[in-house]
Enzyme design. Structure first.
Site, PDB file in Angstrom:
ATOM      1  CE  LYS A 114      57.018  71.008  35.680  1.00 51.45           C
ATOM      2  NZ  LYS A 114      55.586  71.223  35.560  1.00 51.45           N
ATOM      3  CG  ASN A 119      54.621  67.646  38.212  1.00 54.28           C
ATOM      4  OD1 ASN A 119      54.938  68.750  37.791  1.00 54.28           O
ATOM      5  ND2 ASN A 119      54.404  67.420  39.495  1.00 54.28           N
ATOM      6  NE  ARG A 517      57.742  70.584  45.857  1.00 54.65           N
ATOM      7  CZ  ARG A 517      56.730  70.636  46.725  1.00 54.65           C
ATOM      8  NH1 ARG A 517      56.882  70.142  47.925  1.00 54.65           N
ATOM      9  NH2 ARG A 517      55.592  71.197  46.395  1.00 54.65           N
ATOM     10  CG  ASP A 601      49.121  79.977  40.693  1.00 53.09           C
ATOM     11  OD1 ASP A 601      49.056  81.098  40.175  1.00 53.09           O
ATOM     12  OD2 ASP A 601      49.604  79.780  41.824  1.00 53.09           O
ATOM     13  CD  GLU A 667      58.897  78.399  37.410  1.00 49.95           C
ATOM     14  OE1 GLU A 667      59.830  78.134  38.178  1.00 49.95           O
ATOM     15  OE2 GLU A 667      58.105  77.561  36.976  1.00 49.95           O
ATOM     16  CG  HIS A 696      63.352  76.038  41.346  1.00 52.53           C
ATOM     17  ND1 HIS A 696      62.868  76.899  40.381  1.00 52.53           N
ATOM     18  CD2 HIS A 696      62.315  75.243  41.686  1.00 52.53           C
ATOM     19  CE1 HIS A 696      61.590  76.615  40.153  1.00 52.53           C
ATOM     20  NE2 HIS A 696      61.234  75.626  40.921  1.00 52.53           N
TER      21      HIS A 696
END
Length: 762
Positions: A114, A119, A517, A601, A667, A696
């Site tokens: 990030k 975001n 994305r 989450d 992750e 990804h």
């Protein structure tokens, strides 16, 4: 009155209809040649510049447009291409560039994380002993293009050397100065060439200067900018900061540059710093007065008063947004379905540039020329604040009534023992994070429903068919804990916002998250209230199809906040608690329906941290409390899972433990297992799954590489608490990628499981 100019720091690259995204994905799919791709992207790039010029912006950024990411652009410009990509010098090819970003079957992509507390994800440059070189002067190329094609005298944008190196990896911190010495000559060459071209201003982005970092490093920053100044003495540098207030203000404003850009939206302390220390008379003040990260219209009369005060400092003023506008959608004009009261209170990128121009006009021509427009902006927000759209008294009371016992469960050790008996899972249980491939077929079905071409009954039947298909596939693969696939959800935040009161949604309010994305962040404008069960139907149906446990899937309160555009008229803590209380009701409905593994989450918990470490404790305290408020009403045997994206785990490990989730998945594959090293120093005593492959990337990981990550992990973690899963949700991947990857993951888990049991037999 000192001179005043309008300026912008960066513009959304995606296009009003996401033309940029569509061109990239067509190229990756093989439907577009490289020549056609470049032609389409040039059209979008020039259109973006022309829009800014048409709005009257004096200083328009050039070089902020990208094929994927600006940090990746900078790494490619300096030839920082890891050896695994087979690069042998010279300009980096388009295919190599995209391999670095996305990986391939043979090459692992560069790490992605990030961008500060936004975001937006950037690609992390890797040094690994490489010797950088200037492969091409990209800012110069785009400056020339803007001037030749549109007659725009642009402001080239560069990520500054200090920020670039601090956000890179592949070197020891003790060698930081040494690596800067290698890097700075390349920046000097770029700037010298821009100076020879006749460029007047260059925007040097150094957002790292607003973070908490050692004061002794400011001496290094001073030395760097002294060198840059000598390389291009007539070039004007605007040292641009954003996202918070400057950490070492006196030292920063005395740097040998011609301008300092400050964020007066997120960096409220910058006002106090100017009051206390003043501002150099020989420098231009870049006044980031229009909030570049949220979508609320400015109270322009208040902004005008602030600017009037700021014009007493410095040699001149750039009126500008607080940061690049890539963090907001392109324009409000296409949003025809929003409540008119709400729509009037919104301001996206184009509208924010209008605000910049109004404020610039105000300073140039005086209040009498702008008074009506200033008053009108205030009325937009006052009308919304005073409306019933924003007020639910019972919600406010529920937040006040939250008690400490509402956020506490039985101690983990006691409930874990009960859960082990309840679920009887094997050692190293396998699962996925939640979402499964959302194919063109799935997206078409969702579109037909939205256009009312399909009835709700037909759409629900389609979703059930996909659930049946993928429950069977997960069973065939051999996963231990299944998911229903989330085929009914376009986005993990949008889905819940659409079913809760207090949210509104745009039709075209897209924002780039990473690469191509894009997401449409919900607008959290009012008090949040639970209406009816949101996930029970799909989760219960999936569970009815199998004897294996199926996880219920929810999005946590901090992530809903961080991935939404949030109202700014009440404290964020109160908003988080409103969301948590609504989720608490959903958790109770799931449990009552027999769903006793529930994943809530929080992939955005880390990114929401304030950039100043002294502000962390307060944020983490209410974020953790909100999560526990949402999840603590369940039985001991009900297992609460959560998931987090890439984060500096060691920085917040205590708070992550305080979430008290039974199992957390994180992750880690893109960081090449570096997260595992954290557990050599820190103990984590709850269930945990470290992602064993990167979702990804389109590449299918081999069994051996996943086994390696698993073996590393169980060397430092309790094997009885270890789970095996991919890095993140699988919605963006194709079925032909997902099935073999999951099969390999299960093989890896079974292989390690069998060898572990054999090695531990008495």
């Amino acid at each position: 009155m000192k001179w005043v100019k309008s300026s912008n720091l960066g513009y959304p690259r995606i296009g009003e209809q996401r033309e940029w995204k569509k061109a990239l994905e067509s190229y990756w799919a093989g439907d577009l040649t490289q020549e056609s791709l470049m032609k389409q992207l040039k059209t979008i790039r020039l259109n973006n510049l022309k829009k800014q010029a048409d709005k009257g912006i004096d200083w328009i950024p050039v070089g902020d447009f990208t094929l994927y990411d600006s940090m990746l652009d900078t790494a490619a410009m300096f030839g920082l291409v890891p050896r695994r990509f087979g690069y042998d010098g010279g300009p980096v090819s388009v295919n190599t560039y995209f391999e670095m970003a996305r990986g391939s079957q043979d090459r692992v992509a560069c790490e992605m994380t990030k961008w500060f507390n936004t975001n937006y994800h950037y690609i992390v440059p890797e040094w690994e002993g490489l010797k950088p070189q200037l492969t091409e002067n990209r800012p110069l190329r785009e400056y020339r293009e803007a001037k030749a094609e549109l007659g725009i005298e642009g402001k080239p944008v560069l990520i500054g050397p200090y920020t670039f190196l601090k956000l890179s990896k592949g070197y020891e911190q003790k060698d930081f100065s040494q690596y800067l010495e290698i890097l700075v000559p390349l920046y000097k060459q770029v700037l010298a060439e821009l100076e020879r071209e006749g460029v007047e201003w260059v925007q040097m982005d150094e957002p790292i200067l607003v973070t908490s970092f050692p004061k002794e490093e400011m001496k290094i920053v001073v030395e760097v900018y002294q060198e840059l100044r000598q390389a291009a003495p007539s070039l004007k540098l605007m040292l641009q900061t954003y996202f918070d207030s400057i950490e070492y203000y006196p030292e920063t404003v005395e740097l040998p540059v011609q301008g300092i850009g400050l964020d007066f939206a997120a960096g409220k302390k910058n006002f106090d710093l100017i009051k206390s220390h003043g501002f150099p008379d020989d420098k231009v003040l870049g006044a980031g007065i229009v909030d570049g990260r949220n979508i609320w219209h400015s109270r322009l009369s208040e902004k005008a008063e602030i600017l009037e005060w700021l014009t007493s400092f410095g040699s001149g003023v750039f009126v500008q947004p607080s940061c690049s506008l890539i963090h907001v959608p392109v324009t409000v004009t296409a949003e025809t379905e929003l409540d008119p009261l709400l729509k009037k209170a919104l301001s996206f990128a184009d509208e924010k540039l209008d605000e910049v121009e109004i404020l610039t006009q105000h300073l140039r021509e005086g209040r009498e020329k702008t008074v009506d427009r200033l008053k009108e902006s205030n009325k937009r927000l006052d009308d919304l604040d005073q409306s019933d759209l924003r007020h639910q008294p019972q919600v406010r009371e529920a937040v006040k009534d939250v008690k400490p016992q509402d956020t506490v469960r039985t101690p983990f050790e006691l409930r874990w023992e009960k859960q082990q008996k309840r679920w009887n899972l094997p050692l190293f249980p396998t699962t996925t994070i939640g979402s499964l491939p959302q194919t063109k077929e799935v997206r078409r079905a969702r579109l037909k429903r939205r256009k009312k071409e399909w009835s709700e009954e037909r759409y629900n039947k389609f979703v059930q068919e996909k659930i049946v298909e993928w429950i069977r596939l997960q069973e065939e693969v051999g996963l231990d804990v299944l998911v229903h696939g989330e085929f009914e959800r376009s986005d993990m935040v949008e889905y819940f916002g659409e079913r809760l009161e207090g949210f509104a949604f745009t039709r075209n309010g897209w924002v780039q998250s990473y690469g191509s994305r894009c997401t449409r962040p919900p607008i959290l404008y009012g008090d949040v209230r639970f209406v009816e069960p949101m996930t029970v139907r799909e989760s219960s149906y999936a569970q009815s199809l199998t004897d294996k446990p199926v996880k219920g899937m929810l999005t946590g309160p901090s992530t809903i906040l961080n991935w939404s555009f949030v109202r700014d008229d009440i404290p964020r803590r109160d908003v988080a608690f409103q969301v948590a209380l609504a989720l608490r009701e959903e958790v109770q409905h799931l449990e009552s329906a027999g769903i006793e593994m529930i994943q809530v989450d929080e992939p955005a918990l880390r990114e929401g941290l304030p950039l100043k470490k002294e502000a962390w404790s307060d944020f983490l305290a209410w974020s953790v409390e909100a999560f526990r408020l949402a999840t603590s009403s369940v039985k001991d045997t009900t297992q609460i899972h959560t998931h987090m994206c890439y984060c500096e785990f060691s920085e917040i490990i205590d708070s992550i433990r305080d979430l008290d989730a039974d199992v957390i998945s994180i992750e880690t594959s893109r960081s090449h297992g570096e997260l595992i090293e954290v557990f050599e120093k820190h103990t984590y005593d709850h269930g945990i799954g470290l992602g064993v492959y990167d979702i990804h990337s389109p590449r299918i990981p081999q069994v051996e590489e996943m086994e390696k990550i698993i073996n590393q992990a169980i060397g430092v973690l309790d094997p009885s608490l270890f789970w095996i899963n991919p890095d993140c949700g699988l919605k963006t991947r194709r079925r032909e990628e997902v099935i073999p990857a999951l099969k390999n993951m299960v093989k890896a888990a079974v292989g390690v499981r069998d060898r572990y049991r054999l090695s531990n037999q008495p």
